[in-house]
Design an enzyme around this catalytic site. Sequence first.
Site, PDB file in Angstrom:
ATOM      1  N   LYS A  52       0.845  -1.207   0.000  1.00 58.27           N
ATOM      2  CA  LYS A  52       0.000   0.000   0.000  1.00 58.27           C
ATOM      3  C   LYS A  52       0.876   1.252   0.000  1.00 58.27           C
ATOM      4  O   LYS A  52       0.639   2.195  -0.758  1.00 58.27           O
ATOM      5  CB  LYS A  52      -0.944  -0.014   1.218  1.00 58.27           C
ATOM      6  CG  LYS A  52      -2.059  -1.052   1.107  1.00 58.27           C
ATOM      7  CD  LYS A  52      -2.823  -1.272   2.422  1.00 58.27           C
ATOM      8  CE  LYS A  52      -3.853  -2.403   2.261  1.00 58.27           C
ATOM      9  NZ  LYS A  52      -4.577  -2.741   3.506  1.00 58.27           N
ATOM     10  N   GLN A  96      -4.474  -1.571   9.937  1.00 57.70           N
ATOM     11  CA  GLN A  96      -4.427  -2.892   9.308  1.00 57.70           C
ATOM     12  C   GLN A  96      -4.959  -3.968  10.257  1.00 57.70           C
ATOM     13  O   GLN A  96      -4.583  -4.012  11.433  1.00 57.70           O
ATOM     14  CB  GLN A  96      -2.985  -3.218   8.873  1.00 57.70           C
ATOM     15  CG  GLN A  96      -2.845  -4.494   8.061  1.00 57.70           C
ATOM     16  CD  GLN A  96      -3.514  -4.428   6.684  1.00 57.70           C
ATOM     17  OE1 GLN A  96      -3.685  -3.360   6.108  1.00 57.70           O
ATOM     18  NE2 GLN A  96      -3.896  -5.580   6.161  1.00 57.70           N
ATOM     19  N   ASP A 119     -10.976   2.866   4.621  1.00 62.36           N
ATOM     20  CA  ASP A 119     -11.294   1.432   4.587  1.00 62.36           C
ATOM     21  C   ASP A 119     -12.816   1.209   4.560  1.00 62.36           C
ATOM     22  O   ASP A 119     -13.271   0.100   4.268  1.00 62.36           O
ATOM     23  CB  ASP A 119     -10.744   0.746   5.848  1.00 62.36           C
ATOM     24  CG  ASP A 119      -9.503  -0.092   5.569  1.00 62.36           C
ATOM     25  OD1 ASP A 119      -9.342  -0.549   4.426  1.00 62.36           O
ATOM     26  OD2 ASP A 119      -8.719  -0.292   6.503  1.00 62.36           O
TER      27      ASP A 119
HETATM   28  N1  GUN Z   1      -6.865  -6.930   6.495  1.00 60.80           N
HETATM   29  C1  GUN Z   1      -7.242  -7.653   5.416  1.00 60.80           C
HETATM   30  N2  GUN Z   1      -7.815  -6.847   4.500  1.00 60.80           N
HETATM   31  C2  GUN Z   1      -7.800  -5.604   5.001  1.00 60.80           C
HETATM   32  C3  GUN Z   1      -8.246  -4.337   4.514  1.00 60.80           C
HETATM   33  O1  GUN Z   1      -8.805  -4.205   3.420  1.00 60.80           O
HETATM   34  N3  GUN Z   1      -8.038  -3.283   5.336  1.00 60.80           N
HETATM   35  C4  GUN Z   1      -7.452  -3.406   6.555  1.00 60.80           C
HETATM   36  N4  GUN Z   1      -7.314  -2.307   7.305  1.00 60.80           N
HETATM   37  N5  GUN Z   1      -7.031  -4.562   7.050  1.00 60.80           N
HETATM   38  C5  GUN Z   1      -7.212  -5.646   6.257  1.00 60.80           C
END
Ligand code: GUN
Length: 294
Positions: A52, A96, A119
């Site tokens: 990311k 995350q 998110d």
């Molecule tokens: N863990 C797995 N997928 C995601 C996501 O799309 N966002 C976040 N913050 N954590 C994750």
Amino acid sequence: MNILDGKKVSNDIKDEIAVQVSKMKERGEKVPHLAAVLVGNDGASLTYVGSKVRSCKKIGFESTLIHLPEETTEEELLAQVVSLNMNSDIDGYIVQLPLPKHIDEQKVLMAVDPDKDVDGFHPTNFGKMALDMDSFIPATPFGIMELLRRYNVDTEGKHTVVIGRSHIVGRPISILMSQKGKAANSTVTLTHSRTKDLTTFTKDADIVVSALGVPDFLKANMVKEGVVIIDVGITRVADETKAKGYYITGDVDFDEVSQKASYITPVPGGVGPMTIAMLLKNTLIARERHRAGN
Ligand code: GUN
């Protein structure tokens, strides 16, 4: 059989966003700034967050990685969230998941400012999404919708069977695909671990979205000819012969199922890269909203 090439489409989207960022720079405007909070050292999470942050750099966004130790307390994490909410330089941020067991995930997600919740996990955004209102849509389902739209996959009146009811994928994609609009208007069945005779549903499905996390779960005898397959599973399988010590595989037995499918997403290179592209898209939207003062 057509491949739904998430890698290619995500690169197209990133190129489109990069053009927007160049225009912002030309106008002397602030560029979007994404922050990511990672607690602990989970291997997959480290990979995702790293990806990311790298993508931000590539398209001209500012990015900040806040990597906290595994022992971080809930209070310390909440203080970090409050600090990000107050920092006007940050347009959007993610925490995350999964978080270490001693931290209440819901409490943390509730503390995120909905205007920075790129998110789309805060109840305000999730509720708005469910009510067809403008909101941040969680990146993985948003990516699936965008992939279906860009390949003009016909979903109208089709039977979509979603496997898995997670808050991140299964639940939101079942809502989005039942709504009005392109790549939607579908008749959705949401199946999960307590569903009886899952194959009855998958065999009837025109579209299967599998978000289960069980390697090679979906076999050719579970689907019909011409089915559209969206494989959201990303599982690391230990393999000493690989340089990294593992390989990545999806929920779908690709070799078998691709013989019957009209469209299918590969793993890797399908839904995964789309998730990152749509997180960037949400961050661009957040920046534009902040610039407009709302
Ligand atoms: N863990 C797995 N997928 C995601 C996501 O799309 N966002 C976040 N913050 N954590 C994750």
